[in-house]
Design a protein around this motif. Structure first.
Motif, PDB file in Angstrom:
ATOM      1  N   ASP A  94      54.815  45.971 -13.537  1.00 25.94           N
ATOM      2  CA  ASP A  94      53.768  45.631 -14.485  1.00 25.94           C
ATOM      3  C   ASP A  94      54.210  46.074 -15.883  1.00 25.94           C
ATOM      4  O   ASP A  94      54.279  47.266 -16.170  1.00 25.94           O
ATOM      5  CB  ASP A  94      52.467  46.331 -14.096  1.00 25.94           C
ATOM      6  CG  ASP A  94      51.333  46.043 -15.044  1.00 25.94           C
ATOM      7  OD1 ASP A  94      51.518  45.255 -15.995  1.00 25.94           O
ATOM      8  OD2 ASP A  94      50.252  46.613 -14.841  1.00 25.94           O
ATOM      9  N   PRO A  95      54.529  45.123 -16.773  1.00 25.17           N
ATOM     10  CA  PRO A  95      55.033  45.500 -18.094  1.00 25.17           C
ATOM     11  C   PRO A  95      54.036  46.272 -18.945  1.00 25.17           C
ATOM     12  O   PRO A  95      54.432  47.006 -19.837  1.00 25.17           O
ATOM     13  CB  PRO A  95      55.389  44.164 -18.749  1.00 25.17           C
ATOM     14  CG  PRO A  95      54.803  43.115 -17.912  1.00 25.17           C
ATOM     15  CD  PRO A  95      54.472  43.693 -16.583  1.00 25.17           C
ATOM     16  N   THR A  96      52.753  46.144 -18.660  1.00 21.74           N
ATOM     17  CA  THR A  96      51.773  46.875 -19.458  1.00 21.74           C
ATOM     18  C   THR A  96      51.859  48.379 -19.211  1.00 21.74           C
ATOM     19  O   THR A  96      51.364  49.157 -20.016  1.00 21.74           O
ATOM     20  CB  THR A  96      50.342  46.370 -19.204  1.00 21.74           C
ATOM     21  OG1 THR A  96      50.012  46.549 -17.828  1.00 21.74           O
ATOM     22  CG2 THR A  96      50.211  44.904 -19.585  1.00 21.74           C
ATOM     23  N   ARG A  97      52.505  48.793 -18.121  1.00 19.63           N
ATOM     24  CA  ARG A  97      52.742  50.230 -17.909  1.00 19.63           C
ATOM     25  C   ARG A  97      53.744  50.764 -18.912  1.00 19.63           C
ATOM     26  O   ARG A  97      53.668  51.917 -19.330  1.00 19.63           O
ATOM     27  CB  ARG A  97      53.270  50.483 -16.502  1.00 19.63           C
ATOM     28  CG  ARG A  97      52.219  50.406 -15.440  1.00 19.63           C
ATOM     29  CD  ARG A  97      52.755  50.631 -14.050  1.00 19.63           C
ATOM     30  NE  ARG A  97      53.766  51.662 -13.926  1.00 19.63           N
ATOM     31  CZ  ARG A  97      54.680  51.682 -12.955  1.00 19.63           C
ATOM     32  NH1 ARG A  97      54.707  50.732 -12.049  1.00 19.63           N
ATOM     33  NH2 ARG A  97      55.562  52.651 -12.890  1.00 19.63           N
ATOM     34  N   LEU A  98      54.716  49.929 -19.277  1.00 21.54           N
ATOM     35  CA  LEU A  98      55.772  50.351 -20.195  1.00 21.54           C
ATOM     36  C   LEU A  98      55.448  50.060 -21.649  1.00 21.54           C
ATOM     37  O   LEU A  98      55.928  50.738 -22.551  1.00 21.54           O
ATOM     38  CB  LEU A  98      57.085  49.631 -19.858  1.00 21.54           C
ATOM     39  CG  LEU A  98      57.659  49.862 -18.477  1.00 21.54           C
ATOM     40  CD1 LEU A  98      58.902  49.009 -18.290  1.00 21.54           C
ATOM     41  CD2 LEU A  98      57.990  51.331 -18.280  1.00 21.54           C
ATOM     42  N   ILE A  99      54.664  49.015 -21.860  1.00 25.17           N
ATOM     43  CA  ILE A  99      54.355  48.563 -23.212  1.00 25.17           C
ATOM     44  C   ILE A  99      52.835  48.430 -23.316  1.00 25.17           C
ATOM     45  O   ILE A  99      52.291  47.331 -23.353  1.00 25.17           O
ATOM     46  CB  ILE A  99      55.036  47.207 -23.508  1.00 25.17           C
ATOM     47  CG1 ILE A  99      56.477  47.207 -23.006  1.00 25.17           C
ATOM     48  CG2 ILE A  99      55.005  46.900 -24.997  1.00 25.17           C
ATOM     49  CD1 ILE A  99      57.114  45.844 -22.956  1.00 25.17           C
ATOM     50  N   PRO A 100      52.128  49.539 -23.328  1.00 26.51           N
ATOM     51  CA  PRO A 100      50.666  49.488 -23.197  1.00 26.51           C
ATOM     52  C   PRO A 100      49.939  48.764 -24.320  1.00 26.51           C
ATOM     53  O   PRO A 100      48.880  48.207 -24.088  1.00 26.51           O
ATOM     54  CB  PRO A 100      50.259  50.956 -23.141  1.00 26.51           C
ATOM     55  CG  PRO A 100      51.410  51.715 -23.676  1.00 26.51           C
ATOM     56  CD  PRO A 100      52.632  50.886 -23.464  1.00 26.51           C
ATOM     57  N   ASP A 101      50.493  48.716 -25.527  1.00 21.04           N
ATOM     58  CA  ASP A 101      49.767  48.085 -26.626  1.00 21.04           C
ATOM     59  C   ASP A 101      50.317  46.705 -26.990  1.00 21.04           C
ATOM     60  O   ASP A 101      50.085  46.198 -28.066  1.00 21.04           O
ATOM     61  CB  ASP A 101      49.771  48.988 -27.855  1.00 21.04           C
ATOM     62  CG  ASP A 101      51.187  49.334 -28.319  1.00 21.04           C
ATOM     63  OD1 ASP A 101      52.149  49.003 -27.597  1.00 21.04           O
ATOM     64  OD2 ASP A 101      51.318  49.944 -29.387  1.00 21.04           O
ATOM     65  N   THR A 102      51.017  46.060 -26.070  1.00 16.91           N
ATOM     66  CA  THR A 102      51.581  44.737 -26.308  1.00 16.91           C
ATOM     67  C   THR A 102      50.533  43.667 -26.029  1.00 16.91           C
ATOM     68  O   THR A 102      49.867  43.701 -25.005  1.00 16.91           O
ATOM     69  CB  THR A 102      52.803  44.504 -25.402  1.00 16.91           C
ATOM     70  OG1 THR A 102      53.770  45.502 -25.717  1.00 16.91           O
ATOM     71  CG2 THR A 102      53.395  43.143 -25.623  1.00 16.91           C
ATOM     72  N   PRO A 103      50.405  42.696 -26.938  1.00 18.76           N
ATOM     73  CA  PRO A 103      49.446  41.618 -26.703  1.00 18.76           C
ATOM     74  C   PRO A 103      49.796  40.847 -25.425  1.00 18.76           C
ATOM     75  O   PRO A 103      50.966  40.653 -25.097  1.00 18.76           O
ATOM     76  CB  PRO A 103      49.625  40.708 -27.929  1.00 18.76           C
ATOM     77  CG  PRO A 103      50.303  41.552 -28.948  1.00 18.76           C
ATOM     78  CD  PRO A 103      51.099  42.580 -28.206  1.00 18.76           C
ATOM     79  N   ALA A 104      48.785  40.410 -24.715  1.00 20.73           N
ATOM     80  CA  ALA A 104      48.971  39.688 -23.452  1.00 20.73           C
ATOM     81  C   ALA A 104      49.810  38.429 -23.644  1.00 20.73           C
ATOM     82  O   ALA A 104      50.559  38.038 -22.759  1.00 20.73           O
ATOM     83  CB  ALA A 104      47.621  39.346 -22.839  1.00 20.73           C
ATOM     84  N   ALA A 105      49.726  37.798 -24.801  1.00 25.26           N
ATOM     85  CA  ALA A 105      50.488  36.566 -25.042  1.00 25.26           C
ATOM     86  C   ALA A 105      51.990  36.809 -24.957  1.00 25.26           C
ATOM     87  O   ALA A 105      52.739  35.939 -24.528  1.00 25.26           O
ATOM     88  CB  ALA A 105      50.131  35.995 -26.411  1.00 25.26           C
ATOM     89  N   LEU A 106      52.445  37.975 -25.341  1.00 28.78           N
ATOM     90  CA  LEU A 106      53.871  38.281 -25.259  1.00 28.78           C
ATOM     91  C   LEU A 106      54.328  38.428 -23.818  1.00 28.78           C
ATOM     92  O   LEU A 106      55.480  38.185 -23.504  1.00 28.78           O
ATOM     93  CB  LEU A 106      54.194  39.565 -26.040  1.00 28.78           C
ATOM     94  CG  LEU A 106      55.668  39.964 -26.062  1.00 28.78           C
ATOM     95  CD1 LEU A 106      56.502  38.907 -26.752  1.00 28.78           C
ATOM     96  CD2 LEU A 106      55.846  41.293 -26.742  1.00 28.78           C
TER      97      LEU A 106
END
Length: 111
Positions: A94-106
């Motif tokens: 899950d990339p949001t674990r590594l990049i928590p403030d990245t917009p979902a579109a990316l």
């Protein structure tokens, strides 16, 4: 492989140069193992990393509970691998674990 490690407060920033694969993993593991006990956050600065394979994913998503792991400076190939791994194994990578403030579109896989 060349790497730099910078510690600021309780955050360690590790910057690898080149690529992450099975041959370069031992150097990176040693860098992590040598971090002081008070380090709680591990930031992988991947600005100078142009290639990784499954070894890089295992490094980033490893089962080491000592650190909150985040990533910055993802280049195209490592980002594409991360997004592909997320498509195939969404709970494991899950990339949001590594990049928590990245917009979902990316996080949408690019062709």
């Amino acid at each position: 492989m060349n790497i730099t490690t910078t510690i600021t407060g309780t955050t360690a920033r590790i910057t690898p140069y080149g690529e992450i694969d099975l041959d370069t993993m031992p150097v990176l593991r040693v860098a992590v193992d040598r971090l002081p006990a008070y380090v709680t956050e591990l930031l992988w600065d991947l600005e100078h990393l142009f290639f990784t394979d499954i070894a890089g994913l295992r490094l980033l998503f490893g089962p080491d509970p000592r650190y909150r792991v985040t990533v910055t400076g993802l280049q195209d190939q490592p980002l594409q691998l991360l997004l592909l791994a997320n498509d195939l194994f969404p709970t494991a990578y899950d990339p949001t674990r590594l990049i928590p403030d990245t917009p979902a579109a990316l996080m949408t896989r690019r062709p």
